[in-house]
Design a protein around this motif. Structure first.
Motif, short mmCIF file in Angstrom:
data_model
loop_
_atom_site.label_atom_id
_atom_site.label_comp_id
_atom_site.label_asym_id
_atom_site.label_seq_id
_atom_site.Cartn_x
_atom_site.Cartn_y
_atom_site.Cartn_z
N VAL A 83 11.23 73.79 -61.18
CA VAL A 83 10.36 74.25 -60.22
C VAL A 83 11.76 75.39 -59.66
N PRO A 84 10.88 76.64 -59.21
CA PRO A 84 12.14 77.92 -59.22
C PRO A 84 12.66 77.51 -57.65
N ALA A 85 13.81 78.10 -57.12
CA ALA A 85 13.81 78.09 -55.80
C ALA A 85 13.15 78.19 -54.83
N GLY A 86 12.97 77.53 -54.01
CA GLY A 86 12.07 77.66 -52.61
C GLY A 86 10.77 77.08 -53.52
N GLN A 87 10.41 76.31 -54.03
CA GLN A 87 9.25 75.49 -54.68
C GLN A 87 8.94 74.89 -54.90
N GLY A 88 9.83 74.29 -53.73
CA GLY A 88 9.62 72.47 -53.95
C GLY A 88 8.20 71.68 -53.33
N GLY A 89 7.94 70.79 -53.41
CA GLY A 89 6.80 70.24 -53.52
C GLY A 89 6.05 69.46 -53.73
N HIS A 90 4.72 69.64 -53.23
CA HIS A 90 4.02 68.67 -54.30
C HIS A 90 3.33 69.02 -55.15
N TYR A 91 3.09 68.25 -56.70
CA TYR A 91 2.89 68.81 -57.29
C TYR A 91 1.50 68.26 -58.45
N LEU A 92 1.18 69.00 -59.11
CA LEU A 92 -0.04 68.34 -59.87
C LEU A 92 -0.06 68.48 -61.13
N LEU A 93 0.40 67.85 -62.39
CA LEU A 93 1.09 68.13 -63.59
C LEU A 93 -0.74 66.95 -64.41
N ILE A 94 -0.35 67.79 -65.98
CA ILE A 94 -1.49 68.01 -66.74
C ILE A 94 -1.18 67.97 -67.80
N CYS A 95 -1.19 67.13 -68.92
CA CYS A 95 -1.08 67.28 -70.03
C CYS A 95 -1.74 66.55 -71.45
N SER A 96 -2.15 67.32 -72.71
CA SER A 96 -3.25 66.83 -73.65
C SER A 96 -2.47 66.94 -75.06
N VAL A 97 -2.85 66.30 -76.13
CA VAL A 97 -1.69 66.21 -76.74
C VAL A 97 -2.43 66.22 -77.79
N VAL A 98 -2.21 65.93 -79.08
CA VAL A 98 -3.71 65.87 -80.06
C VAL A 98 -2.52 65.77 -81.40
N PHE A 99 -2.74 64.26 -81.72
CA PHE A 99 -2.07 63.77 -82.63
C PHE A 99 -2.71 64.37 -83.97
N ALA A 100 -2.35 63.85 -85.12
CA ALA A 100 -2.35 64.12 -86.69
C ALA A 100 -3.85 62.92 -86.91
N ASN A 101 -4.70 63.16 -87.41
CA ASN A 101 -5.20 61.78 -88.10
C ASN A 101 -3.94 60.95 -88.91
N ASN A 102 -5.00 59.78 -88.40
CA ASN A 102 -3.53 58.80 -88.70
C ASN A 102 -4.16 57.47 -89.06
N THR A 103 -4.65 56.38 -89.77
CA THR A 103 -5.14 55.80 -89.23
C THR A 103 -4.16 53.99 -89.28
N GLY A 104 -2.58 54.70 -89.00
CA GLY A 104 -1.52 53.82 -88.80
C GLY A 104 -1.19 53.20 -87.24
N GLY A 105 -0.43 51.94 -87.18
CA GLY A 105 0.05 51.73 -86.25
C GLY A 105 -1.17 51.32 -85.48
N THR A 106 -0.93 50.86 -83.84
CA THR A 106 -1.67 50.92 -82.87
C THR A 106 -1.30 51.37 -81.36
N ILE A 107 -0.11 52.27 -81.30
CA ILE A 107 -0.77 53.12 -80.35
C ILE A 107 -0.49 54.44 -80.35
N ARG A 108 -0.76 55.20 -79.46
CA ARG A 108 0.18 57.07 -79.37
C ARG A 108 0.23 56.68 -77.73
N LEU A 109 0.94 57.30 -77.22
CA LEU A 109 1.20 57.49 -75.68
C LEU A 109 2.12 58.89 -75.32
N LEU A 110 1.14 58.69 -74.09
CA LEU A 110 2.22 59.96 -73.00
C LEU A 110 2.97 59.82 -71.95
N LYS A 111 4.18 60.59 -71.85
CA LYS A 111 4.76 60.06 -70.72
C LYS A 111 5.14 61.20 -69.89
N VAL A 112 5.49 61.36 -68.73
CA VAL A 112 6.31 62.49 -67.97
C VAL A 112 8.17 61.65 -67.03
#
Length: 181
Positions: A83-112
């Motif tokens: 956040v730049p100087a003088g621009q504090g406030g309420h922000y909307l954050l959005i993210c999309s992530v594509v994992f390569a195809n793989n049938t292993g494991g049980t979970i893919r997670l995203l956090k901020v």
């Protein structure tokens, strides 16, 4: 051009005469502030290897679709949105992530994270999750969060997977946009 900072308008009294400086600061600049919200959208369109069972910040090194106030750099700390100087406030954050195809494991997670710490409001520490897809299908996860940020705060989008080996994030897009003071 940096987004003008919002100026709290003067309460005028009878007999006050506005000057050009008053009109510019309290009318023109405030309209520009509303018409050009502070924000950035950054893209990663090359593989990033994500180790198994560990949180890794996504680095957005490919390009920026827009960046009004030097919020992000594709070279220096490319996982951070600051956040730049003088621009504090309420922000909307959005993210999309594509994992390569793989049938292993049980979970893919995203956090901020904010300034390196998990946002307390997120149960389990993540904002989006999905399981692996079958066959040749990649796994796409999308998450969003609204958060209060002060000038100098930074956010990062981190991913997790549990395939038992490294798995690529093949594409990712993240945006941060100020929605109010």
């Amino acid at each position: 051009m940096a987004t003008p900072t919002f100026t709290t308008p003067t309460t005028w009294a009878d007999g006050n005469v506005p000057t050009a400086a008053h009109l510019n600061a309290q009318l023109r600049d405030n309209v520009l502030h509303l018409a050009t919200p502070v924000g950035c959208q950054a893209v990663r369109n090359a593989n990033q290897s994500i180790g198994t069972a560990t949180w890794v910040p996504v680095t957005f090194t490919s390009s920026e679709n827009w960046d009004t106030d030097s919020i992000h750099s594709t070279v220096t700390n490319p996982s951070r949105f600051t956040v730049p100087a003088g621009q504090g406030g309420h922000y909307l954050l959005i993210c999309s992530v594509v994992f390569a195809n793989n049938t292993g494991g049980t979970i893919r997670l995203l956090k901020v994270t904010k300034n390196g710490a998990v946002l307390v409001a997120d149960p389990g520490g993540y904002i989006a999750s999905d399981g692996p897809r079958g066959g040749a299908q990649p796994t796409t996860i999308v998450g969003s969060r609204e958060v209060e940020l002060a000038a100098g705060d930074y956010v990062e989008f981190e991913v997790y997977q549990d395939t038992g080996g490294a798995l690529n994030v093949s594409n990712a897009t993240a945006s941060i946009r100020k929605v109010s003071n």
